[in-house]
Design an enzyme around this catalytic site. Structure first.
Site, PDB file in Angstrom:
ATOM      1  N   ARG A   4     -16.680 -30.191 -19.354  1.00  0.00           N
ATOM      2  CA  ARG A   4     -16.705 -31.060 -18.241  1.00  0.00           C
ATOM      3  C   ARG A   4     -15.244 -31.357 -17.989  1.00  0.00           C
ATOM      4  NH1 ARG A   4     -18.993 -36.322 -20.526  1.00  0.00           N
ATOM      5  NH2 ARG A   4     -17.794 -37.249 -18.429  1.00  0.00           N
ATOM      6  N   ASP A  26     -22.723 -33.590 -27.117  1.00  0.00           N
ATOM      7  CA  ASP A  26     -21.658 -34.405 -26.391  1.00  0.00           C
ATOM      8  C   ASP A  26     -20.403 -33.685 -26.470  1.00  0.00           C
ATOM      9  OD1 ASP A  26     -20.347 -36.496 -24.763  1.00  0.00           O
ATOM     10  OD2 ASP A  26     -19.351 -36.857 -26.665  1.00  0.00           O
TER      11      ASP A  26
HETATM   12  N1  URA Z   1     -15.272 -40.996 -23.200  1.00  0.00           N
HETATM   13  C1  URA Z   1     -16.318 -40.510 -23.846  1.00  0.00           C
HETATM   14  O1  URA Z   1     -16.488 -40.710 -25.006  1.00  0.00           O
HETATM   15  N2  URA Z   1     -16.638 -39.560 -22.810  1.00  0.00           N
HETATM   16  C2  URA Z   1     -16.577 -39.464 -21.586  1.00  0.00           C
HETATM   17  O2  URA Z   1     -17.352 -38.827 -20.696  1.00  0.00           O
HETATM   18  C3  URA Z   1     -15.462 -40.269 -21.005  1.00  0.00           C
HETATM   19  C4  URA Z   1     -14.810 -41.147 -21.909  1.00  0.00           C
END
Ligand code: URA
Length: 438
Positions: A168, A161
């Site tokens: 992103r 992530d």
């Molecule tokens: N908060 C997160 O942790 N991820 C996202 O994609 C958007 C907000």
């Protein structure tokens, strides 16, 4: 398997299998798949979306890309909370000790503020000595002994992530609901949560500016929890105006302390009761939310929640003299109050503008790693629906730099809109998503 085939399948609207997602996401995390392919894939997801099954699989793959915290040897049920981020949102500072005082241990790994929305770790670091870098062993020991922990992420939770989010951020693919939902939920799963109260903010100062999109995100996250064997409920809560009155790190800690003493702003207090009430239900310590709320009101009134916060701060190395006498917390040198020029009814207190102004003062960061000033921020004296007279205080600005003070005063000139007609107050909540109707 080839990365390009997975991109093409998603581009053409196909549903990716668990194996395909695992190949792609782990390949990207480990550096076998380059940024340009991951960017193309993220854009394909942005336009084509994902099914709930696919999003749950993506979440699991991202969660398992690093360390998975297992709290089963420490607590009987690990209940977590997560806010999608807002202005003046110091909820964790109150609900973690309050829920713990009501008999449900809570260990929470929080984040830092970015852009106009604040972060729990920055707030806590207003307290001299407070450590936000507990090791996993320290985290578990404190959870066992004190029942309450508020720290940062010390192990590599969901590294997929971290890498994907950074990509992103620079490819215009943040606002994809499946990508946001999997990003948030992968971190919660990796942090060991078995049950989660999601606080999905909606409005001018939130990620989701419309109720429709907030509900869609909430429903998807609750669905992911079910698909992955966890339980979650999502509150849809207002973020058109700041929560409570304080915006800025030490100011927010002071407001959280006042709230733990039963003297906080009414909206923030009621918000905390609701979030904490749901946590007690998920953790099996209350049969209904009403009972949960009542239990939390009790531990605040009795002082037990405050004592738990004090124990938490002490356990994490914080100097409790500063929370016993909050006037000793960092204070800004320049303090000025802005007042209403005319009479009227407050129709808007623009949360985002207030949050951005706090960043301008130095309370937040424009980009990761920027230093912050714990002392500065804004007190918001009005709520939508209030009637004001000329000269009534609207904001008090706390600054450490004359130029920034002037810029903040300018920026706040248009943050409050008055109407000649009476205005209804804003609700605190717009709904609850439980997934029970699925
Ligand atoms: N908060 C997160 O942790 N991820 C996202 O994609 C958007 C907000």
């Amino acid at each position: 398997m080839r990365a390009v085939d997975i991109i093409v399948k998603k581009r053409d609207g196909g549903e990716l299998s668990h194996r395909e997602l695992e190949f792609f996401i782990l390949g990207y995390t480990r550096g076998h798949i380059p940024d340009y392919q991951a960017a193309a894939w993220a854009m394909a997801v942005y336009f084509q979306g994902m099914t709930p099954r696919e999003t749950a699989d993506l979440t699991l793959v991202m969660a398992h890309s690093g360390h998975m915290l297992d709290l089963s040897d420490t607590v009987d049920i690990a209940v977590d909370k997560h806010s999608t981020g807002g202005v003046g949102d110091k909820t964790s500072l109150v609900v973690v000790p309050a829920v713990a005082a009501a008999g449900l241990p809570v260990g929470k790994m929080s984040g830092r503020g970015l852009g106009f929305s604040g972060g729990t770790l920055d707030k806590l670091e207003s307290i001299p000595g407070y450590r936000t870098d507990l090791t996993v062993a320290e985290f578990k020991r404190q959870l066992r002994e004190v029942g309450a922990v508020l720290t940062g992420q010390s192990v590599d939770l969901a590294p997929a992530d971290g890498k994907l989010y950074a990509l992103r951020d620079v490819t215009g693919t943040v606002p994809s609901i499946p990508l946001i939902a999997s990003s948030i939920m992968s971190k919660k799963l990796a942090a060991g949560a078995q049950a989660i109260v999601l606080d999905v903010k909606v409005g001018l100062g939130a990620f989701m500016t419309t109720l429709e999109r907030a509900r869609e995100l909430a429903t998807l996250m609750v669905d992911i929890a079910r698909h992955t064997g966890r339980r979650a409920v999502a509150l849809l809560s207002d973020m058109n105006q700041p929560l409570g009155r304080a915006v800025g790190n030490a100011l927010e800690v002071k407001e959280a302390i006042a709230t733990l003493h039963g003297q906080g702003p009414d909206d923030f207090y009621r918000h905390c009761l609701e979030v904490a009430g749901h946590m007690l239900v998920l953790g099996g310590r209350a049969a209904t939310v009403e009972e949960g709320r009542a239990r939390i009101a009790e531990v605040i009134a009795s002082g037990a929640a405050w004592e738990k916060f004090r124990a938490l701060v002490a356990a994490q190395g914080g100097d409790v003299a500063y929370i016993d006498q909050p006037e000793r917390l960092p204070r800004a040198r320049l303090v000025e109050t802005l007042t209403a020029a005319e009479a009227g009814h407050v129709a808007q207190v623009h949360a985002r503008r207030v949050g951005e102004t706090a960043v301008l003062l130095g309370a937040g960061r424009e980009k990761k790693g920027d230093p912050i000033d714990h002392a500065v921020g804004i007190e918001v004296h009005v709520k939508v629906g209030d009637a004001v007279q000329p000269g009534a205080p609207l904001f008090t600005v706390h600054a450490n730099d004359p130029a920034r003070l002037e810029a903040a005063k300018q920026a706040l000139q248009t943050a409050v809109r008055l109407s000649p007609e009476p205005v209804a107050p804003l609700p605190l909540f717009y709904g609850l998503v439980t997934g029970d109707d699925a």
